[in-house]
Structure formats: structure tokens, C-alpha cells
Design an enzyme around this catalytic site. Sequence first.
Site, PDB file in Angstrom:
ATOM      1  CD  GLN A  75      -1.619   2.391   1.261  1.00  0.00           C
ATOM      2  OE1 GLN A  75      -1.934   3.063   0.268  1.00  0.00           O
ATOM      3  NE2 GLN A  75      -0.906   2.887   2.261  1.00  0.00           N
ATOM      4  CE1 TYR A 141       4.517   3.220   1.572  1.00  0.00           C
ATOM      5  CE2 TYR A 141       5.931   5.069   2.181  1.00  0.00           C
ATOM      6  CZ  TYR A 141       5.630   4.003   1.332  1.00  0.00           C
ATOM      7  OH  TYR A 141       6.451   3.741   0.256  1.00  0.00           O
ATOM      8  CB  ILE A 185       6.386  13.529 -11.736  1.00  0.00           C
ATOM      9  CG1 ILE A 185       7.406  14.379 -10.945  1.00  0.00           C
ATOM     10  CG2 ILE A 185       6.675  13.549 -13.240  1.00  0.00           C
ATOM     11  CD1 ILE A 185       8.857  13.996 -11.125  1.00  0.00           C
TER      12      ILE A 185
END
Length: 315
Positions: A75, A141, A185
Site C-alpha cells: 500500500q 506507511y 509528477i
Amino acid sequence: MKILVTGGAGFIGSHIVDQYISEGHDVVVVDNLSTGDKHQVNPNAQFYQCDINSGDLDTIFSNEKPQIVNHHAAQISVPYSVENPLIDATTNIMGMLNLLECCRKYHVQKVIFASSGGAIYGEAAEIPTPETCTPNPQSPYAIHKLIGENYLAFYKKTYNIQYTVLRYANVYGPRQIPSSEAGVISKFINQLLRREQTTIFYYEGEPEGMSRDYANVKDIVQANLLALNGGDGEILNIGTQIMTTTSQLLNTIADLMHLEVKPLRQPPRPGDIRYNCLNNEKAKHILGWKPTLSLKDGLLETIEYFTTRFDEERS
Ligand code: NAD
């Protein structure tokens, strides 16, 4: 060599699979296609649609008996992990543990792990940040990536499974998912192609936005190739050592696309880090790796990729 790549249908993993195959390796891909795309999987790879948490992983290992595991399934969104720490832990901790247990049971020689130098150091005291800087994770995370690294050290010490941890900077290039929070980006390029509003997140007094180290996926692939035969037992930053603000980045992309841009400015999201830039001296020394693509050349190639896809969608 027989190499099992988790996340091999995703952005970075699919490029690594292509390179491993072109180097003559035998490649097995395990991916649940949650963000990955089956069409990105090299046709010469053996593909299994499977979650890394699944009991089926054992059967895949039993049949395939890989020598090396390259672990890219994850994830990957920091904001999502802040909102959903349990879901993040399910893949990024429990899934990784399920994978490592298969590595132990089926005598895998080495694990290459995609960690995050962009997240693990938090607001580092030293920029560019070396690996010796104490991690200061600011999101589930990042915490879970650090736990994954610690598990690798445990499995090496206890079961003699070799590893290399690659702590990536912000990776970009063709195939990155524009909807993902991780890929600013690809997000900017796609917003500009669709003439949509762009947004810069910024901390008070720093309207240029966050500063990041942008590494091209081709260079990331090269590090994964070198890690097959080097970097044993090491944690290595893989970045360019060059810092770019979000505003500089957006202006460069807009210039290269010959467009004007007027971004909205919004406060930072939970887990957003102000500055990130990785010292890459250790990877240069130990792996013989160095970044080769300038940001401008990498952006041109990425813009061309997404423009072609955009034109195909419209025709
Ligand atoms: P991605 O989302 O394109 O790739 C992740 C892949 O893993 C996808 O194909 C997805 O379908 C698969 N996957 C997710 N959960 C899974 C599960 N439970 N079981 C099986 N497959 C699963 O993302 P990416 O940018 O290519 O990232 C690849 C790896 O690199 C991740 O581990 C990520 O944390 C790490 N990383 C990425 C960056 C970056 O800038 N993109 C930076 C640092 C680290």
C-alpha cells in the site's frame, strides 16, 4: 536466477521485471492488481494474481522455488495510511511477514526490499540525509516500512536469509499511476494534459511547497539489478542528492509542455514532510550505483509517455 517479484504489475515492479527478463533471469510475478495492471506484466514472466497475505502464496513458493525475492508489493499512499493504518499494516506488515515466512520455508537466498528514504527519515536533521541518520517516521506507511526493514534483519540473523534494503527517494517515470498520492509528477502531467487545476501543498512561509529528491525509475531499476549480486546486509539510499521544490517541479513540467500554470496553494496533508533529499554516497560506494538521468530528460520521457496514452484514450 529465478526471481519472484511482488508488485510486478505495478509502476516500479513492472520495470524491474522487464530488466530482469532482458538480463536472462527467470521471473515470477505475484500481484493482487489492487493498483497494478496486468498489461504491464512482461509476457515472459510467470504471473500469479495473488495477495501477499494469501495462503496461496505458500503454493506459489512450493511450485516455483525462487532463489531471490524482490519485494515491491505495498500500500503506497502516505495520506491513505494515516486514515487507514490497519489496512496499511495488513499489506505492509502482515503481508510482508507472510512473504518472509515463505522465504524461510522454501530457502530463499536473498530478499531485496523497496523501502522509502522519502518517508522513513521524517524531517531529518541532515540534508542530504545519510543512512546513519536516525529514522523518524511520521506516518503509518513510514513506520511499517521501518518495521519491514527490522524484520529483514531478524530473518537474516535467525534464518540466514540475505537482504538488501533500497530506500528510494520520490520515484517517477512511465507507468506511474496518476491517481496515486505518491506520484506527483504523473499527477501534474495528467492534470496539465486535461487542463485541470493543479495544487501545491505548502507550509506557512514556504509557498514554493515541499522539497523532494526525484529519482528516475530507470536508475531505480539499475539499483535492483546491482542488488542481485551486491549490497548484502545493507540499507542503501537510492536518490539523486538534488532537491527540487514542488513549485520548481510544476513550472519545469509546464515549460516542457509549453503551458501556463496557476496552481492553488493548500496547507500540508497529515504526514507531509517539508524537506527530503537523500545522500547517495553509500550506494555509490557499495553497489557501484549512481543516478544517470537528469530531471529534465526524465521528465521529457515521462511527458511523452503520458501524452501518447492521453492521445490514445481520446482517439
Ligand atoms: P504501485 O502501486 O504502482 O505498485 C505496487 C504494486 O503492488 C501494485 O501492482 C499493486 O497491485 C501491488 N499490491 C499492492 N498490495 C498488494 C498485496 N496485498 N498483494 C499483492 N500485490 C499487492 O507502486 P510503486 O510506486 O511501483 O511502488 C512499489 C514499491 O516501491 C512499494 O513498496 C512502495 O512503497 C515503494 N516505494 C515507492 C516510491 C515511489 O516514489 N513510487 C518511493 C519509495 C518506495
